[in-house]
Write an enzyme that holds these catalytic residues in place. Structure first.
Site, PDB file in Angstrom:
ATOM      1  CG  ASP A   1      28.613  37.339  49.867  1.00  0.00           C
ATOM      2  OD1 ASP A   1      28.508  36.010  49.368  1.00  0.00           O
ATOM      3  OD2 ASP A   1      29.774  37.756  50.068  1.00  0.00           O
TER       4      ASP A   1
ATOM      5  CG  ASN B   1      38.401  44.838  49.365  1.00  0.00           C
ATOM      6  OD1 ASN B   1      38.070  43.546  49.852  1.00  0.00           O
ATOM      7  ND2 ASN B   1      37.222  45.537  49.032  1.00  0.00           N
TER       8      ASN B   1
ATOM      9  CG  HIS C   1      35.422  41.548  50.464  1.00  0.00           C
ATOM     10  ND1 HIS C   1      34.822  42.437  49.487  1.00  0.00           N
ATOM     11  CD2 HIS C   1      35.708  40.528  50.225  1.00  0.00           C
ATOM     12  CE1 HIS C   1      34.657  41.354  48.396  1.00  0.00           C
ATOM     13  NE2 HIS C   1      35.441  40.073  48.928  1.00  0.00           N
TER      14      HIS C   1
ATOM     15  CD  GLU D   1      33.357  45.654  49.792  1.00  0.00           C
ATOM     16  OE1 GLU D   1      34.303  44.914  50.103  1.00  0.00           O
ATOM     17  OE2 GLU D   1      32.974  45.566  48.513  1.00  0.00           O
TER      18      GLU D   1
HETATM   19  P1  PGA Z   1      37.450  34.407  45.362  1.00  0.00           P
HETATM   20  O1  PGA Z   1      36.589  35.515  46.342  1.00  0.00           O
HETATM   21  O2  PGA Z   1      37.370  32.977  46.327  1.00  0.00           O
HETATM   22  O3  PGA Z   1      36.756  34.190  44.238  1.00  0.00           O
HETATM   23  O4  PGA Z   1      38.983  34.818  45.358  1.00  0.00           O
HETATM   24  C1  PGA Z   1      36.999  35.874  47.781  1.00  0.00           C
HETATM   25  C2  PGA Z   1      36.411  36.818  48.081  1.00  0.00           C
HETATM   26  O5  PGA Z   1      35.946  38.001  47.460  1.00  0.00           O
HETATM   27  O6  PGA Z   1      35.721  36.948  49.291  1.00  0.00           O
END
Ligand code: PGA
Length: 242
Positions: free
Chosen positions: A67, A135, A137, A142
């Site tokens: 992404d 959340n 995702h 999302e």
């Molecule tokens: P993080 O992000 O590894 O920085 O905790 C995880 C995500 O948002 O997929």
């Protein structure tokens, strides 16, 4: 889904790195799809380190970025683009032809999505490495994203916009993200989902124990035929069986 719990972040990262290296050893022309973020950072550094020291041949391997923040320049240190170059591509001396990242500055969003869809359709993803957002995702899929979604541009959830600030040196406006879709995540030959730290414990509990629903996309790991949920002890601390 298989749950694997490791002592700490270091052991978790070493296990994830080993899965990535093993995938490439078994299939040197593999197509890998990698998330960015705090969670997989050490695993990628370990992959780069082992690849160089052990002379693992990545020269036929292709890597897709999962992404990207729309509108954020690739040289911004908070971009997914910068992260993958810094921790993986540069140390491994990967050729530009092996790397497929989203152009977050693209005027034509649909063309950008189509390009990624075409690549995935033609090759199939062998190994997908993802983190979990607060959340639930996966990438920028999302809560509420259609399970049949392909690569798309998403309006970011409030939690994603707030938590996402941590990657940037100064305050940024982040409204949209481009992401490989849930259908493509679930169709990956192998899905590796990682989480570490106490703050991810409630998220891991939901991902592993709640009913499968796109209202918390990470629950989809439960039905992936070759899905691995890798955590450290802290992230697993709220699980029933732990
Ligand atoms: P993080 O992000 O590894 O920085 O905790 C995880 C995500 O948002 O997929």
């Amino acid at each position: 889904m298989k749950l694997k719990v490791y002592k700490d972040y270091n052991e978790l990262s070493a296990a994830a790195a080993a899965m990535i290296i093993d995938c490439v050893k078994a299939k040197p022309e593999a197509l890998l799809c990698f998330a960015t973020g705090d969670t997989p950072k050490l695993a990628y550094e370990m992959v780069a380190d082992r690849a160089v020291k052990e002379k693992v041949d990545f020269s036929g391997t292709f890597i897709i970025g999962l992404d990207e923040w729309m509108g954020i320049s690739p040289d911004n240190t908070g971009s997914c683009h910068w992260f993958l170059h810094e921790y993986l591509f540069k140390p491994m001396n990967m050729d530009a032809s092996q790397i497929h990242l989203f152009n977050a500055l693209a005027k034509n969003e649909k063309a950008e999505c189509d390009k990624m869809n075409k690549l995935i359709r033609a090759n199939g993803i062998d190994l997908m490495v993802v983190g979990i957002g607060m959340n639930g995702h996966i990438g920028f899929n999302e809560p509420g994203t259609d399970e049949n979604s392909l690569t798309h541009v998403a309006v970011l959830d409030e939690i994603t916009k707030t938590v996402g600030q941590k990657y940037f040196a100064g305050k940024v406006t982040i409204e949209k993200g481009i992401t490989v879709g849930l259908k493509q995540v679930m169709e990956a030959e192998k899905l590796l989902m990682m989480a570490n730290g106490k703050n991810k414990a409630p998220v891991i509990k939901k991902a592993a124990e709640d009913n499968i629903s796109t209202s918390f996309p990470a629950t989809l790991i439960q039905k992936h035929p070759n899905g691995f949920l890798l955590t450290d002890n802290e992230a697993a601390s709220e699980l029933k069986q732990n």
